[in-house]
Design an enzyme around this catalytic site. Structure first.
Site, PDB file in Angstrom:
ATOM      1  N   ASN A   9       0.876  -1.174   0.000  1.00 50.77           N
ATOM      2  CA  ASN A   9       0.000   0.000   0.000  1.00 50.77           C
ATOM      3  C   ASN A   9       0.915   1.226   0.000  1.00 50.77           C
ATOM      4  O   ASN A   9       1.497   1.571   1.030  1.00 50.77           O
ATOM      5  CB  ASN A   9      -0.895  -0.023   1.252  1.00 50.77           C
ATOM      6  CG  ASN A   9      -1.735   1.237   1.381  1.00 50.77           C
ATOM      7  OD1 ASN A   9      -1.742   2.086   0.490  1.00 50.77           O
ATOM      8  ND2 ASN A   9      -2.439   1.368   2.495  1.00 50.77           N
ATOM      9  N   TRP A  10       1.035   1.839  -1.178  1.00 46.24           N
ATOM     10  CA  TRP A  10       1.972   2.972  -1.294  1.00 46.24           C
ATOM     11  C   TRP A  10       1.452   4.215  -0.578  1.00 46.24           C
ATOM     12  O   TRP A  10       2.192   5.184  -0.410  1.00 46.24           O
ATOM     13  CB  TRP A  10       2.201   3.306  -2.764  1.00 46.24           C
ATOM     14  CG  TRP A  10       3.034   2.322  -3.524  1.00 46.24           C
ATOM     15  CD1 TRP A  10       3.502   1.103  -3.068  1.00 46.24           C
ATOM     16  CD2 TRP A  10       3.518   2.462  -4.867  1.00 46.24           C
ATOM     17  NE1 TRP A  10       4.234   0.483  -4.057  1.00 46.24           N
ATOM     18  CE2 TRP A  10       4.257   1.288  -5.178  1.00 46.24           C
ATOM     19  CE3 TRP A  10       3.393   3.438  -5.844  1.00 46.24           C
ATOM     20  CZ2 TRP A  10       4.874   1.092  -6.416  1.00 46.24           C
ATOM     21  CZ3 TRP A  10       3.999   3.244  -7.081  1.00 46.24           C
ATOM     22  CH2 TRP A  10       4.735   2.085  -7.357  1.00 46.24           C
ATOM     23  N   LYS A  11       0.186   4.215  -0.199  1.00 44.12           N
ATOM     24  CA  LYS A  11      -0.430   5.410   0.399  1.00 44.12           C
ATOM     25  C   LYS A  11      -0.160   6.618  -0.520  1.00 44.12           C
ATOM     26  O   LYS A  11      -0.109   6.450  -1.736  1.00 44.12           O
ATOM     27  CB  LYS A  11       0.078   5.601   1.830  1.00 44.12           C
ATOM     28  CG  LYS A  11      -0.123   4.305   2.657  1.00 44.12           C
ATOM     29  CD  LYS A  11       0.018   4.479   4.118  1.00 44.12           C
ATOM     30  CE  LYS A  11      -0.221   3.119   4.808  1.00 44.12           C
ATOM     31  NZ  LYS A  11      -0.148   3.193   6.251  1.00 44.12           N
ATOM     32  N   HIS A  95      -9.826   1.303   4.672  1.00 47.07           N
ATOM     33  CA  HIS A  95      -8.576   1.512   5.431  1.00 47.07           C
ATOM     34  C   HIS A  95      -8.835   2.530   6.540  1.00 47.07           C
ATOM     35  O   HIS A  95      -9.488   3.550   6.314  1.00 47.07           O
ATOM     36  CB  HIS A  95      -7.472   2.009   4.494  1.00 47.07           C
ATOM     37  CG  HIS A  95      -6.121   1.924   5.126  1.00 47.07           C
ATOM     38  ND1 HIS A  95      -5.715   2.782   6.127  1.00 47.07           N
ATOM     39  CD2 HIS A  95      -5.099   1.067   4.933  1.00 47.07           C
ATOM     40  CE1 HIS A  95      -4.485   2.455   6.512  1.00 47.07           C
ATOM     41  NE2 HIS A  95      -4.092   1.419   5.800  1.00 47.07           N
ATOM     42  N   GLU A  97      -7.056   4.772   7.797  1.00 48.22           N
ATOM     43  CA  GLU A  97      -6.609   6.140   7.522  1.00 48.22           C
ATOM     44  C   GLU A  97      -7.667   6.919   6.754  1.00 48.22           C
ATOM     45  O   GLU A  97      -7.700   8.144   6.800  1.00 48.22           O
ATOM     46  CB  GLU A  97      -5.276   6.129   6.749  1.00 48.22           C
ATOM     47  CG  GLU A  97      -4.121   5.780   7.664  1.00 48.22           C
ATOM     48  CD  GLU A  97      -2.858   5.348   6.931  1.00 48.22           C
ATOM     49  OE1 GLU A  97      -2.811   5.427   5.695  1.00 48.22           O
ATOM     50  OE2 GLU A  97      -1.923   4.915   7.624  1.00 48.22           O
ATOM     51  N   GLY A 173       2.061   2.153  10.894  1.00 48.72           N
ATOM     52  CA  GLY A 173       3.028   3.253  10.800  1.00 48.72           C
ATOM     53  C   GLY A 173       3.730   3.569  12.109  1.00 48.72           C
ATOM     54  O   GLY A 173       4.358   4.619  12.235  1.00 48.72           O
ATOM     55  N   SER A 212       3.040  -2.265  10.363  1.00 49.86           N
ATOM     56  CA  SER A 212       4.471  -2.364  10.654  1.00 49.86           C
ATOM     57  C   SER A 212       5.075  -3.724  10.301  1.00 49.86           C
ATOM     58  O   SER A 212       5.941  -4.233  11.027  1.00 49.86           O
ATOM     59  CB  SER A 212       4.742  -1.998  12.121  1.00 49.86           C
ATOM     60  OG  SER A 212       4.345  -0.663  12.363  1.00 49.86           O
TER      61      SER A 212
END
Ligand code: 13P
Length: 250
Positions: A9-11, A95, A97, A173, A212
């Site tokens: 997941n490159w975000k 997600h 986020e 993260g 992580s």
């Protein structure tokens, strides 16, 4: 036997130049690995570049969100059919986020899940508890509610061809991954919850761990019986780290 899957997941990271380097390296490093499936979920503007680089390879690609609608006057939205136009095989839905930043409701997430499947794209549904919820002993209750909200709308059969990702919010993260035992117990809970409704869907759904994941913890996580791979954020931006994680799934 479920095949392992590792999704990057490159975000909101990347540029044309950086992506080129990363994608070229991934093709070199991952193409020889045939025992598991790999994919990257990239920001929308880079779908074309990613498709051009990865088509005719074994590495899949996709996006990090979609609209719940297929077409229409929805400014700024991107539909599952558009993702399909770019050859996408996967899309992340729910997600944390996004669900926290944009107050996404369960109904919205369920509609996105259904919309992806309708276009032949595999949804990667994220579930997971916050630190506060975990410390209050609410982990299973929270995961059950998140899962049930989707199961109620799309039905358990839909999970047979879907992917679920257990992503404890406190591990995303932060550098603090869930331990293999903690993750395994959440994954087993998710599988059992689906099995209550449809045993064969529960047997086939791939449940990834996210939060992580790195080259040092990936193999201990992936060896657990209900962990079918990983959804990887930070370490998916580094070709050597992502390769090491993918190798741990083989
Ligand atoms: P990190 O791997 O950076 O913790 O991110 C996990 C994640 O959010 C994957 O979707």
């Amino acid at each position: 036997m479920r095949r392992k899957l590792v999704v990057g997941n490159w975000k909101m990271h990347g540029s044309l130049a950086q992506n080129k380097q990363l994608l070229d390296a991934l093709i070199r490093k991952l193409e020889p690995l045939t025992q598991a499936d790999f994919a990257v979920c990239v920001p929308y503007p880079y779908l074309f570049q990613t498709q051009a680089a990865l088509q005719n390879t074994r590495i899949g690609w996709g996006a990090q969100n979609i609209a719940k609608h297929q077409v229409g006057a929805y400014t700024g939205e991107v539909s599952a059919t558009m993702l399909k136009d770019f050859g996408s095989q996967y899309v992340i839905v729910g997600h944390s986020e996004r669900s926290t930043a944009y107050c996404e409701s369960d109904a919205n997430i369920a509609a996105k899940f259904a919309s992806a499947q309708c276009s032949g794209i595999t949804p990667v549904l994220c579930v997971g508890e916050t630190l506060h919820e975990r410390e209050s002993g609410l982990r299973e209750r929270v995961i059950a509610a998140q899962l049930d909200a989707i199961l109620d709308i799309v039905g358990a059969k839909a999970f047979a061809t879907a992917v679920v990702s257990y992503e404890p919010v406190w591990a995303i993260g932060t550098g603090f991954s869930a331990s293999p035992d903690q993750a395994q117990s959440a994954h087993a809970f998710i599988r059992q919850r689906i099995a209550l409704l449809d045993e064969s869907a529960a047997e086939s759904v791939r449940i990834l761990y996210g939060g992580s994941v790195n080259p040092s913890n990936a193999s201990q996580l992936f060896v657990m019986p209900d962990i079918d791979g990983g959804l990887v954020g930070r370490c998916s931006l580094n070709a050597n780290d992502f390769e090491a994680i993918c190798r741990a799934a083989c």
